[in-house]
Write a protein that holds these residues in place. Structure first.
Motif, mmCIF file in Angstrom:
data_model
loop_
_atom_site.group_PDB
_atom_site.id
_atom_site.type_symbol
_atom_site.label_atom_id
_atom_site.label_comp_id
_atom_site.label_asym_id
_atom_site.label_seq_id
_atom_site.Cartn_x
_atom_site.Cartn_y
_atom_site.Cartn_z
ATOM 1 N N THR A 48 10.837 54.292 36.764
ATOM 2 C CA THR A 48 12.136 54.883 36.456
ATOM 3 C C THR A 48 12.449 54.595 34.995
ATOM 4 O O THR A 48 12.166 53.510 34.501
ATOM 5 N N ARG A 49 13.004 55.587 34.342
ATOM 6 C CA ARG A 49 13.332 55.466 32.925
ATOM 7 C C ARG A 49 14.829 55.600 32.730
ATOM 8 O O ARG A 49 15.459 56.442 33.339
ATOM 9 N N ARG A 50 15.359 54.733 31.853
ATOM 10 C CA ARG A 50 16.784 54.800 31.537
ATOM 11 C C ARG A 50 17.007 54.190 30.160
ATOM 12 O O ARG A 50 16.542 53.088 29.889
ATOM 13 N N LYS A 51 17.710 54.942 29.341
ATOM 14 C CA LYS A 51 18.103 54.486 28.007
ATOM 15 C C LYS A 51 16.914 53.986 27.193
ATOM 16 O O LYS A 51 16.985 52.965 26.523
ATOM 17 N N ASP A 107 26.925 46.939 45.190
ATOM 18 C CA ASP A 107 25.698 46.546 44.511
ATOM 19 C C ASP A 107 24.488 47.382 44.947
ATOM 20 O O ASP A 107 23.547 46.867 45.532
ATOM 21 N N PRO A 108 24.499 48.695 44.640
ATOM 22 C CA PRO A 108 23.391 49.546 45.074
ATOM 23 C C PRO A 108 22.103 49.232 44.323
ATOM 24 O O PRO A 108 22.128 48.672 43.226
ATOM 25 N N ARG A 114 21.057 55.487 40.297
ATOM 26 C CA ARG A 114 20.634 56.621 39.479
ATOM 27 C C ARG A 114 20.964 57.947 40.155
ATOM 28 O O ARG A 114 21.479 58.864 39.519
ATOM 29 N N LEU A 115 20.694 58.054 41.455
ATOM 30 C CA LEU A 115 20.983 59.295 42.175
ATOM 31 C C LEU A 115 22.474 59.626 42.144
ATOM 32 O O LEU A 115 22.861 60.788 41.966
ATOM 33 N N ARG A 116 23.318 58.625 42.317
ATOM 34 C CA ARG A 116 24.769 58.865 42.284
ATOM 35 C C ARG A 116 25.236 59.271 40.896
ATOM 36 O O ARG A 116 26.088 60.140 40.751
ATOM 37 N N ARG A 117 24.681 58.659 39.843
ATOM 38 C CA ARG A 117 25.041 59.067 38.480
ATOM 39 C C ARG A 117 24.612 60.507 38.229
ATOM 40 O O ARG A 117 25.356 61.302 37.666
ATOM 41 N N GLY A 139 30.440 50.584 36.817
ATOM 42 C CA GLY A 139 29.295 49.878 37.379
ATOM 43 C C GLY A 139 28.025 50.703 37.354
ATOM 44 O O GLY A 139 27.217 50.622 38.267
ATOM 45 N N CYS A 140 27.841 51.479 36.310
ATOM 46 C CA CYS A 140 26.668 52.360 36.232
ATOM 47 C C CYS A 140 25.359 51.594 36.084
ATOM 48 O O CYS A 140 24.308 52.097 36.459
#
Length: 173
Positions: A48-51, A107-108, A114-117, A139-140
């Motif tokens: 998974t990739r983020r920022k 605390d997902p 990620r899916l919710r964002r 809480g992202c």
């Protein structure tokens, strides 16, 4: 689908490390990227990739491989253990409205977060947010995730948000 060939020692050690999650396999150790990518290609891990950063997580097939020593393709082998299917933005908005405008997830895991964002972004991009409302996310990146459908104008914060490049419709706190 043909099962992959046996893992070499390095791949197996990294798969075990991902499975144990004692020392996460992330972009902080760039030398691990080729091995993590090879495990993802074999559907034993997912990246998974983020920022600008990435991290590896075990898939159901990866867990089965570690338990049995054989690769047994899972039905959703390309997804992490904690995967939930993609959420339709219209269903998401209905859920949010039915919940009184507030969705809280304690605390997902990273995938759920990620899916919710992503579904919140898709809801905004799809123009589904009713006039006079806006979404806020809290809480992202860690802790409890809270998504709110709020009424009112966000203009008072717009100047500050506009300067930083943040989207005034979908605000992350």
């Amino acid at each position: 689908m043909q099962p992959p060939s046996a893992l070499d020692e390095r791949e197996l050690s990294i798969l075990v490390r991902i499975g144990l999650n004692v020392k996460p396999v992330t972009s902080r150790e760039t030398r691990l990227a080729p091995i993590a990518n090879a495990l993802q290609d074999r559907k034993l891990a997912v990246i998974t990739r983020r920022k600008g950063f990435w991290s590896a997580a075990l898939t159901e097939s990866g867990r089965l491989y570690l338990e049995s020593g054989n690769h047994l393709p899972a039905t959703k082998a390309n997804q992490p253990d904690t995967n939930e299917s993609a959420i339709d933005p219209k269903d998401f908005l209905s859920q949010l409205i039915n919940a009184g405008g507030i969705l809280r997830i304690s605390d997902p895991d990273e995938v759920t977060r990620r899916l919710r964002r992503e579904v919140a972004q898709a809801t905004r991009r799809g123009g589904l947010i009713p006039d006079g409302y806006h979404l806020t996310l809290r809480g992202c990146d860690q802790g409890d995730l809270e998504i709110r459908l709020k009424t009112g104008d966000i203009g008072s914060r717009r100047g500050r948000l506009g300067q930083s490049g943040a989207n005034p419709t979908l605000r992350r706190r």
